[in-house]
Design an enzyme around this catalytic site. Sequence first.
Site, PDB file in Angstrom:
ATOM      1  N   ASN A 121       3.759 -10.643  13.358  1.00  0.00           N
ATOM      2  CA  ASN A 121       2.658 -10.135  14.188  1.00  0.00           C
ATOM      3  C   ASN A 121       2.620  -8.595  14.199  1.00  0.00           C
ATOM      4  OD1 ASN A 121       1.481 -10.407  17.666  1.00  0.00           O
ATOM      5  ND2 ASN A 121       0.301 -10.347  15.789  1.00  0.00           N
ATOM      6  N   CYS A 136       1.925  -7.002  10.780  1.00  0.00           N
ATOM      7  CA  CYS A 136       1.168  -6.614   9.573  1.00  0.00           C
ATOM      8  C   CYS A 136      -0.126  -7.416   9.454  1.00  0.00           C
ATOM      9  CB  CYS A 136       2.020  -6.797   8.309  1.00  0.00           C
ATOM     10  SG  CYS A 136       3.465  -5.702   8.233  1.00  0.00           S
ATOM     11  N   ARG A 137      -0.037  -8.655   8.970  1.00  0.00           N
ATOM     12  CA  ARG A 137      -1.243  -9.384   8.615  1.00  0.00           C
ATOM     13  C   ARG A 137      -2.093  -9.807   9.812  1.00  0.00           C
ATOM     14  NH1 ARG A 137       1.968 -13.659   5.197  1.00  0.00           N
ATOM     15  NH2 ARG A 137       3.443 -13.077   6.847  1.00  0.00           N
ATOM     16  N   SER A 138      -1.465 -10.453  10.822  1.00  0.00           N
ATOM     17  CA  SER A 138      -2.310 -10.988  11.901  1.00  0.00           C
ATOM     18  C   SER A 138      -2.928  -9.910  12.802  1.00  0.00           C
ATOM     19  CB  SER A 138      -1.586 -12.072  12.707  1.00  0.00           C
ATOM     20  OG  SER A 138      -0.446 -11.598  13.340  1.00  0.00           O
ATOM     21  N   CYS A 182       0.806 -14.758  11.954  1.00  0.00           N
ATOM     22  CA  CYS A 182       1.657 -14.513  10.782  1.00  0.00           C
ATOM     23  C   CYS A 182       3.112 -14.602  11.234  1.00  0.00           C
ATOM     24  CB  CYS A 182       1.322 -13.170  10.124  1.00  0.00           C
ATOM     25  SG  CYS A 182       1.579 -11.729  11.164  1.00  0.00           S
ATOM     26  N   ASP A 209       2.656 -11.763   2.203  1.00  0.00           N
ATOM     27  CA  ASP A 209       3.384 -10.907   3.141  1.00  0.00           C
ATOM     28  C   ASP A 209       3.607  -9.529   2.493  1.00  0.00           C
ATOM     29  OD1 ASP A 209       5.203  -9.686   4.793  1.00  0.00           O
ATOM     30  OD2 ASP A 209       6.521 -11.440   4.959  1.00  0.00           O
TER      31      ASP A 209
HETATM   32  P1  4NP Z   1       3.736 -10.010   9.068  1.00  0.00           P
HETATM   33  O1  4NP Z   1       4.811  -9.222   8.167  1.00  0.00           O
HETATM   34  O2  4NP Z   1       4.253 -11.425   9.168  1.00  0.00           O
HETATM   35  O3  4NP Z   1       2.484  -9.901   8.274  1.00  0.00           O
HETATM   36  O4  4NP Z   1       3.699  -9.284  10.406  1.00  0.00           O
HETATM   37  C1  4NP Z   1       6.181  -9.187   8.439  1.00  0.00           C
HETATM   38  C2  4NP Z   1       6.659  -8.381   9.437  1.00  0.00           C
HETATM   39  C3  4NP Z   1       8.030  -8.313   9.661  1.00  0.00           C
HETATM   40  C4  4NP Z   1       8.892  -9.062   8.878  1.00  0.00           C
HETATM   41  C5  4NP Z   1       8.407  -9.882   7.880  1.00  0.00           C
HETATM   42  C6  4NP Z   1       7.039  -9.960   7.670  1.00  0.00           C
HETATM   43  N1  4NP Z   1      10.289  -8.961   9.099  1.00  0.00           N
HETATM   44  O5  4NP Z   1      11.071  -9.539   8.284  1.00  0.00           O
HETATM   45  O6  4NP Z   1      10.720  -8.299  10.059  1.00  0.00           O
END
Ligand code: 4NP
Length: 168
Positions: A20, A22-24, A17, A134
């Site tokens: 790294n 939340c989703r992955s 993702c 997201d």
């Molecule tokens: P992920 O979510 O891609 O599912 O880990 C996010 C985590 C952090 C951010 C955006 C999405 N960020 O903007 O810091």
Amino acid sequence: MASTEGIRKKIRLLFVCLGNICRSPAAEGIMSGIVEKNDLRDVVDVDSAGTSGWHEGELPDERMRSHGEGRGYNFNSRARKFKKSDFDDFDYILVMDLQNFANVRAMATGQEQKEKIHMITEFSRQYAYDHVPDPYYGGASGFELVLDLLEDACEGLLQTIKKRYNLG
Ligand code: 4NP
């Protein structure tokens, strides 16, 4: 000639993702549980990475961890950035959305590497989402949706892998 029967290279899955956190990592934790449940821990390896290095070394987001705990998971991997050598080290690179897809694809060289990249939602069985949204800037329902989509798609992914590699 020595028989190679019984010697199987592990099937390696990498969930990707943006951050790294939340989703992955949720996908990694969910898939690890499915692999365990199917007695395939000696056959399938699971990891995750982010296309950004913004959160390198961090545990998953508190909200993702606590929603995961609500379903009995312990998401505890450390964030790392996706790297070019991941194309050599993994068989399936499973991205969450089109932005991840484009970022990973831009780093691929050659057809074989490109063919390793899949949207995780390709493997959905019950949901018609074409990406995993997201959840970072949203509320609780976004995190629950991530878990719903990933539990479903990871089960579908395991079925595909079982068929492809004749795992019974
Ligand atoms: P992920 O979510 O891609 O599912 O880990 C996010 C985590 C952090 C951010 C955006 C999405 N960020 O903007 O810091």
